[in-house]
Enzyme design. Structure first.
Site, PDB file in Angstrom:
ATOM      1  N   ARG A 167     -14.236 -74.235 -30.107  1.00 47.07           N
ATOM      2  CA  ARG A 167     -14.109 -73.410 -28.911  1.00 47.07           C
ATOM      3  C   ARG A 167     -15.461 -73.433 -28.208  1.00 47.07           C
ATOM      4  O   ARG A 167     -16.496 -73.572 -28.857  1.00 47.07           O
ATOM      5  CB  ARG A 167     -13.715 -71.983 -29.280  1.00 47.07           C
ATOM      6  CG  ARG A 167     -12.398 -71.899 -30.046  1.00 47.07           C
ATOM      7  CD  ARG A 167     -12.170 -70.495 -30.585  1.00 47.07           C
ATOM      8  NE  ARG A 167     -10.886 -70.395 -31.279  1.00 47.07           N
ATOM      9  CZ  ARG A 167     -10.704 -70.625 -32.569  1.00 47.07           C
ATOM     10  NH1 ARG A 167     -11.742 -70.991 -33.332  1.00 47.07           N
ATOM     11  NH2 ARG A 167      -9.511 -70.505 -33.121  1.00 47.07           N
ATOM     12  N   LYS A 193     -14.676 -63.895 -37.039  1.00 47.07           N
ATOM     13  CA  LYS A 193     -15.452 -63.859 -38.282  1.00 47.07           C
ATOM     14  C   LYS A 193     -16.689 -62.975 -38.175  1.00 47.07           C
ATOM     15  O   LYS A 193     -17.556 -63.011 -39.043  1.00 47.07           O
ATOM     16  CB  LYS A 193     -15.881 -65.280 -38.681  1.00 47.07           C
ATOM     17  CG  LYS A 193     -14.730 -66.271 -38.839  1.00 47.07           C
ATOM     18  CD  LYS A 193     -13.743 -65.827 -39.900  1.00 47.07           C
ATOM     19  CE  LYS A 193     -12.622 -66.846 -40.049  1.00 47.07           C
ATOM     20  NZ  LYS A 193     -11.603 -66.415 -41.020  1.00 47.07           N
ATOM     21  N   HIS A 264     -10.846 -75.600 -23.858  1.00 44.61           N
ATOM     22  CA  HIS A 264      -9.781 -75.263 -24.803  1.00 44.61           C
ATOM     23  C   HIS A 264      -8.697 -76.332 -24.815  1.00 44.61           C
ATOM     24  O   HIS A 264      -8.062 -76.565 -25.854  1.00 44.61           O
ATOM     25  CB  HIS A 264      -9.184 -73.892 -24.489  1.00 44.61           C
ATOM     26  CG  HIS A 264      -8.671 -73.191 -25.714  1.00 44.61           C
ATOM     27  ND1 HIS A 264      -9.498 -72.698 -26.696  1.00 44.61           N
ATOM     28  CD2 HIS A 264      -7.411 -72.937 -26.140  1.00 44.61           C
ATOM     29  CE1 HIS A 264      -8.783 -72.158 -27.667  1.00 44.61           C
ATOM     30  NE2 HIS A 264      -7.502 -72.294 -27.353  1.00 44.61           N
ATOM     31  N   ARG A 267      -9.779 -78.907 -27.131  1.00 48.50           N
ATOM     32  CA  ARG A 267      -9.447 -78.458 -28.493  1.00 48.50           C
ATOM     33  C   ARG A 267      -7.979 -78.769 -28.805  1.00 48.50           C
ATOM     34  O   ARG A 267      -7.664 -79.304 -29.872  1.00 48.50           O
ATOM     35  CB  ARG A 267      -9.732 -76.959 -28.613  1.00 48.50           C
ATOM     36  CG  ARG A 267      -9.297 -76.334 -29.926  1.00 48.50           C
ATOM     37  CD  ARG A 267      -9.785 -74.877 -29.985  1.00 48.50           C
ATOM     38  NE  ARG A 267      -9.045 -74.104 -30.968  1.00 48.50           N
ATOM     39  CZ  ARG A 267      -9.282 -74.122 -32.283  1.00 48.50           C
ATOM     40  NH1 ARG A 267     -10.232 -74.888 -32.773  1.00 48.50           N
ATOM     41  NH2 ARG A 267      -8.570 -73.371 -33.106  1.00 48.50           N
ATOM     42  N   HIS A 291      -7.230 -72.380 -37.761  1.00 49.41           N
ATOM     43  CA  HIS A 291      -6.208 -71.369 -37.483  1.00 49.41           C
ATOM     44  C   HIS A 291      -5.866 -70.642 -38.781  1.00 49.41           C
ATOM     45  O   HIS A 291      -5.726 -71.271 -39.829  1.00 49.41           O
ATOM     46  CB  HIS A 291      -4.928 -72.014 -36.929  1.00 49.41           C
ATOM     47  CG  HIS A 291      -5.045 -72.453 -35.503  1.00 49.41           C
ATOM     48  ND1 HIS A 291      -4.946 -73.775 -35.116  1.00 49.41           N
ATOM     49  CD2 HIS A 291      -5.249 -71.744 -34.364  1.00 49.41           C
ATOM     50  CE1 HIS A 291      -5.083 -73.866 -33.804  1.00 49.41           C
ATOM     51  NE2 HIS A 291      -5.268 -72.650 -33.327  1.00 49.41           N
ATOM     52  N   TYR A 300       1.952 -76.865 -32.364  1.00 49.14           N
ATOM     53  CA  TYR A 300       1.308 -78.107 -31.927  1.00 49.14           C
ATOM     54  C   TYR A 300       2.133 -79.314 -32.371  1.00 49.14           C
ATOM     55  O   TYR A 300       2.349 -80.255 -31.605  1.00 49.14           O
ATOM     56  CB  TYR A 300      -0.096 -78.220 -32.529  1.00 49.14           C
ATOM     57  CG  TYR A 300      -1.158 -77.409 -31.855  1.00 49.14           C
ATOM     58  CD1 TYR A 300      -1.968 -77.977 -30.873  1.00 49.14           C
ATOM     59  CD2 TYR A 300      -1.381 -76.082 -32.200  1.00 49.14           C
ATOM     60  CE1 TYR A 300      -2.969 -77.243 -30.262  1.00 49.14           C
ATOM     61  CE2 TYR A 300      -2.376 -75.339 -31.590  1.00 49.14           C
ATOM     62  CZ  TYR A 300      -3.164 -75.927 -30.626  1.00 49.14           C
ATOM     63  OH  TYR A 300      -4.151 -75.200 -30.017  1.00 49.14           O
TER      64      TYR A 300
END
Length: 320
Positions: A167, A193, A264, A267, A291, A300
């Site tokens: 990201r 996190k 993004h 990504r 993820h 995806y």
């Protein structure tokens, strides 16, 4: 017999309006993005309801409402957002900010009502996971002049976004000391996190690209940001999220990609390409995407294989 009277110094308890509950709520969240979103959405609510900013007195008034009146206000606000045609996700995000304020205030003993009975709008979970192909991304990577400071930096950023599916916030928040060149590892602040850094492995080519950039780095000391601005006004400061967004956007325009590209979406592209390269090994690609839920990666994979399109082709053939 005389008794000694002890004088106890007492502190007056601050009245409710002196508690800046909003500021306390914002400080309770680590993520700058969450703090900005809550602040913005709560300002919008108080502007709609009282035509005022969410100052302590306005918040104290809101928190003093009885349950029935508070819910009625929120339901009217929700209806007004629907009437203005706001997306379900936007409505739900604004409701979540207000619910968070109320929950936090209840923990402090400053509120007696709850908004948990106010439900958000149902949102379709589909997300467009398309981006670009490895072939077109190679064209994009060929744009930066790597013999210049800006070119070396831009090349390293673009390659990092692709190879490690980072990201943009994860890329710009890295420091020089987070790069372990010998172990080919970069420590990043992963989403959700807190302040804990996570290691991601780098390719030989990626390490070389970062080394090339560090030769141009304005001040390559351990605590300095890994990626810095190079313009005169912000020289040496941490590169902003917006600068990375504009780098990707303008690069896509330069190669005439024909569709909008953002960090993004790079990504998304990297994750999709990894699924292609591994034959749809979702658990393996989860290590790249980081993820927490496999269901996210399943979307995806479904988009990559386009099962719906395959069924449509079969049905079309039945019509002759």
């Amino acid at each position: 017999m005389t008794e000694a009277i002890a004088v106890v110094e007492s502190r007056a308890i601050a009245p409710v309006q002196d508690w800046d509950v909003l500021q306390m709520l914002l400080e309770d969240h680590r993520s700058p993005n969450t703090r900005r979103a809550y602040d913005r959405d709560l300002r919008l609510f108080f502007a709609w309801w009282l035509d005022e900013d969410p100052h302590p007195e306005a918040i104290a008034y809101w928190l003093s409402l009885p349950q029935s009146e508070a819910i009625a206000v929120v339901l009217r606000w929700k209806a007004s957002m629907r009437d203005r045609g706001l997306a379900e996700a936007t409505i739900n995000r604004r409701l979540a900010a207000l619910k968070s304020l109320v929950r936090f205030s209840r923990r402090l003993g400053r509120c007696t009502f709850s908004l948990e009975d106010v439900k958000g709008d149902r949102v379709q979970s589909y997300r467009d996971t398309t981006g670009t192909t490895p072939e077109r991304f190679r064209e994009l990577l060929a744009l930066p002049n790597r013999q210049t400071a800006k070119g070396a930096r831009d090349y390293a950023i673009l390659r990092l976004l692709w190879e490690n599916a980072l990201r943009r916030s994860e890329a710009v928040q890295t420091r020089v000391q987070d790069l372990e060149q010998g172990d080919r590892r970069l420590w990043i602040l992963g989403k959700g996190k807190g302040r804990q850094r996570l290691p991601v492995s780098l390719s030989v080519e990626m390490v070389q690209a970062l080394q090339d950039w560090l030769r141009w780095h304005p001040k390559a000391e351990p605590e300095q940001p890994l990626f810095t601005a190079l313009d005169r006004r912000s020289y040496g400061q941490q590169l902003s999220d917006q600068a990375v967004y504009l780098l990707v956007k303008r690069s896509a325009e330069a190669i005439k990609l024909g569709k909008r590209l953002s960090p993004h979406r790079i990504r998304h592209s990297a994750i999709t390409a990894a699924l292609d390269a591994t034959g749809g090994n979702i658990r393996l690609v989860q290590k790249l995407s980081r993820h927490s839920r496999l269901e996210t990666l399943q979307r995806y994979d479904d988009a990559r294989q386009d099962f719906q399109g395959e069924c449509t082709e079969h049905l079309a053939k039945l019509l002759g």
